[in-house]
Design a protein around this motif. Structure first.
Motif, PDB file in Angstrom:
ATOM      1  N   ALA A  70       0.820  -1.214   0.000  1.00 18.92           N
ATOM      2  CA  ALA A  70       0.000   0.000   0.000  1.00 18.92           C
ATOM      3  C   ALA A  70       0.854   1.264   0.000  1.00 18.92           C
ATOM      4  O   ALA A  70       0.540   2.241  -0.700  1.00 18.92           O
ATOM      5  CB  ALA A  70      -0.930  -0.004   1.214  1.00 18.92           C
ATOM      6  N   GLN A  71       1.936   1.255   0.777  1.00 15.49           N
ATOM      7  CA  GLN A  71       2.805   2.432   0.831  1.00 15.49           C
ATOM      8  C   GLN A  71       3.511   2.663  -0.500  1.00 15.49           C
ATOM      9  O   GLN A  71       3.646   3.799  -0.957  1.00 15.49           O
ATOM     10  CB  GLN A  71       3.831   2.265   1.951  1.00 15.49           C
ATOM     11  CG  GLN A  71       3.235   2.407   3.341  1.00 15.49           C
ATOM     12  CD  GLN A  71       4.228   2.056   4.432  1.00 15.49           C
ATOM     13  OE1 GLN A  71       4.935   1.042   4.352  1.00 15.49           O
ATOM     14  NE2 GLN A  71       4.285   2.892   5.462  1.00 15.49           N
ATOM     15  N   LEU A  72       3.959   1.604  -1.145  1.00 13.63           N
ATOM     16  CA  LEU A  72       4.615   1.737  -2.448  1.00 13.63           C
ATOM     17  C   LEU A  72       3.630   2.220  -3.511  1.00 13.63           C
ATOM     18  O   LEU A  72       3.987   2.986  -4.405  1.00 13.63           O
ATOM     19  CB  LEU A  72       5.236   0.402  -2.859  1.00 13.63           C
ATOM     20  CG  LEU A  72       6.509  -0.006  -2.104  1.00 13.63           C
ATOM     21  CD1 LEU A  72       6.864  -1.456  -2.384  1.00 13.63           C
ATOM     22  CD2 LEU A  72       7.674   0.903  -2.494  1.00 13.63           C
ATOM     23  N   MET A  73       2.388   1.793  -3.399  1.00 10.41           N
ATOM     24  CA  MET A  73       1.385   2.173  -4.389  1.00 10.41           C
ATOM     25  C   MET A  73       0.970   3.639  -4.284  1.00 10.41           C
ATOM     26  O   MET A  73       0.275   4.158  -5.158  1.00 10.41           O
ATOM     27  CB  MET A  73       0.157   1.266  -4.256  1.00 10.41           C
ATOM     28  CG  MET A  73       0.401  -0.162  -4.744  1.00 10.41           C
ATOM     29  SD  MET A  73      -1.051  -1.247  -4.510  1.00 10.41           S
ATOM     30  CE  MET A  73      -2.251  -0.454  -5.592  1.00 10.41           C
ATOM     31  N   ILE A  78       3.321   3.249  -9.639  1.00 16.72           N
ATOM     32  CA  ILE A  78       3.546   1.969  -8.955  1.00 16.72           C
ATOM     33  C   ILE A  78       2.198   1.336  -8.634  1.00 16.72           C
ATOM     34  O   ILE A  78       1.464   1.793  -7.752  1.00 16.72           O
ATOM     35  CB  ILE A  78       4.359   2.144  -7.663  1.00 16.72           C
ATOM     36  CG1 ILE A  78       5.719   2.753  -7.958  1.00 16.72           C
ATOM     37  CG2 ILE A  78       4.540   0.791  -6.957  1.00 16.72           C
ATOM     38  CD1 ILE A  78       6.625   1.902  -8.820  1.00 16.72           C
ATOM     39  N   GLY A  79       1.857   0.319  -9.390  1.00 19.48           N
ATOM     40  CA  GLY A  79       0.643  -0.444  -9.118  1.00 19.48           C
ATOM     41  C   GLY A  79       0.958  -1.629  -8.230  1.00 19.48           C
ATOM     42  O   GLY A  79       2.094  -1.815  -7.782  1.00 19.48           O
ATOM     43  N   GLU A  80      -0.027  -2.449  -8.012  1.00 17.07           N
ATOM     44  CA  GLU A  80       0.144  -3.592  -7.111  1.00 17.07           C
ATOM     45  C   GLU A  80       1.221  -4.548  -7.603  1.00 17.07           C
ATOM     46  O   GLU A  80       2.054  -5.022  -6.823  1.00 17.07           O
ATOM     47  CB  GLU A  80      -1.182  -4.333  -6.970  1.00 17.07           C
ATOM     48  CG  GLU A  80      -1.129  -5.473  -5.972  1.00 17.07           C
ATOM     49  CD  GLU A  80      -2.464  -6.162  -5.811  1.00 17.07           C
ATOM     50  OE1 GLU A  80      -2.748  -7.092  -6.598  1.00 17.07           O
ATOM     51  OE2 GLU A  80      -3.236  -5.755  -4.927  1.00 17.07           O
ATOM     52  N   ALA A  81       1.229  -4.834  -8.911  1.00 18.87           N
ATOM     53  CA  ALA A  81       2.205  -5.789  -9.457  1.00 18.87           C
ATOM     54  C   ALA A  81       3.633  -5.285  -9.284  1.00 18.87           C
ATOM     55  O   ALA A  81       4.538  -6.050  -8.912  1.00 18.87           O
ATOM     56  CB  ALA A  81       1.910  -6.048 -10.936  1.00 18.87           C
ATOM     57  N   SER A  85       6.672  -6.787  -6.953  1.00 17.85           N
ATOM     58  CA  SER A  85       7.986  -7.107  -7.529  1.00 17.85           C
ATOM     59  C   SER A  85       9.110  -6.522  -6.690  1.00 17.85           C
ATOM     60  O   SER A  85      10.128  -7.183  -6.432  1.00 17.85           O
ATOM     61  CB  SER A  85       8.079  -6.569  -8.961  1.00 17.85           C
ATOM     62  OG  SER A  85       7.194  -7.258  -9.813  1.00 17.85           O
ATOM     63  N   ILE A  86       8.951  -5.273  -6.261  1.00 17.84           N
ATOM     64  CA  ILE A  86       9.974  -4.625  -5.430  1.00 17.84           C
ATOM     65  C   ILE A  86      10.116  -5.359  -4.105  1.00 17.84           C
ATOM     66  O   ILE A  86      11.237  -5.688  -3.670  1.00 17.84           O
ATOM     67  CB  ILE A  86       9.612  -3.146  -5.184  1.00 17.84           C
ATOM     68  CG1 ILE A  86       9.682  -2.357  -6.495  1.00 17.84           C
ATOM     69  CG2 ILE A  86      10.550  -2.528  -4.149  1.00 17.84           C
ATOM     70  CD1 ILE A  86       9.155  -0.929  -6.392  1.00 17.84           C
ATOM     71  N   ILE A  87       9.007  -5.641  -3.451  1.00 20.16           N
ATOM     72  CA  ILE A  87       9.037  -6.318  -2.150  1.00 20.16           C
ATOM     73  C   ILE A  87       9.655  -7.712  -2.279  1.00 20.16           C
ATOM     74  O   ILE A  87      10.449  -8.141  -1.435  1.00 20.16           O
ATOM     75  CB  ILE A  87       7.616  -6.393  -1.555  1.00 20.16           C
ATOM     76  CG1 ILE A  87       7.168  -4.996  -1.114  1.00 20.16           C
ATOM     77  CG2 ILE A  87       7.560  -7.365  -0.376  1.00 20.16           C
ATOM     78  CD1 ILE A  87       5.725  -4.906  -0.681  1.00 20.16           C
TER      79      ILE A  87
END
Length: 228
Positions: A70-73, A78-81, A85-87
């Protein structure tokens, strides 16, 4: 305005092509993340977006790994996918790090450093400059290629030597480069560079333990020869 994608860049500026041509060690953290996400948003390239994400955590990869999907989005582009990928990539890196703790070699003498680095550069037909970053027990935190040159020389930016040391809280370093000619005698520029690194390290309280010149079967140690 069209979305800015990596494919629209000059070939030499594309992180993926750069990795294939020059190796993974030359890529910045932002470029590595840019490969993961593939594209940015309408206003930013993938690298610019990655830089902004890193800036939000003060360019600290460990802090980045703590961000949730959620924080990255919250970052436009930056979508969910992409967030997943980053995580995922950072989690793999963390697990690899924990495994490497059990394998972290300790540098007790010049031969230990030679044994570690010789397989990387001892038989190359061009010069490379590497740094071993050590903790306060002289265990290797990280080994990193800092530059790659031609048959007879390689350029070294001393600032980059210590940038990484500060980032990973290294308290000592061993620097190494190879001589494809097989000659072990340090050149005038080798001596000058060694003193420059040593003096810079003294100012930062990061000790230069040794500088090794490595060939296929032998090495020259500045420390062993009283040249530090």
């Amino acid at each position: 305005m069209d979305r800015i994608t990596i494919k629209s860049w000059a070939v030499d500026d594309r992180p993926r092509e750069k990795l294939l041509a020059k190796g993974k060690s030359v890529l910045s953290d932002a470029e590595l993340i840019a490969i993961l996400i593939g594209s940015g948003n309408r206003a930013e390239s993938a690298v610019d977006l990655s830089k902004r994400i890193l800036l939000s955590v003060e360019n600290n990869i460990n802090q980045l790994a703590k961000l949730s999907v959620a924080q990255l989005m919250q970052f436009k582009g930056i979508g969910e996918a992409k967030a997943v990928s980053i995580i995922t990539a950072l989690e793999i890196g963390k697990r690899r790090h924990f495994e490497s703790l059990l394998e972290r070699p300790k540098i007790k003498e010049s031969k230990d450093a030679y044994t570690l680095v010789q397989p990387l550069i001892g038989e190359l037909d061009h010069e490379e400059f590497w740094v071993l970053y050590l903790d306060n027990s002289n265990r290797v935190l990280q080994k990193k290629q800092l530059s790659r040159g031609g048959i007879t020389a390689t350029m070294v930016d001393v600032r980059l030597v210590f940038k990484k040391a500060i980032e990973i809280a290294s308290v000592a370093i061993v620097v190494c480069h190879n001589h494809p000619s097989g000659k072990l005698k340090p050149s005038a520029s080798d001596k000058e560079l060694t003193q420059k690194i040593k003096q810079s390290g003294d100012m930062l309280d990061i000790k230069l333990l040794d500088h090794l010149i490595i060939t296929q079967k032998e090495y020259f140690s500045f420390a062993d020869n009283g040249a530090l």
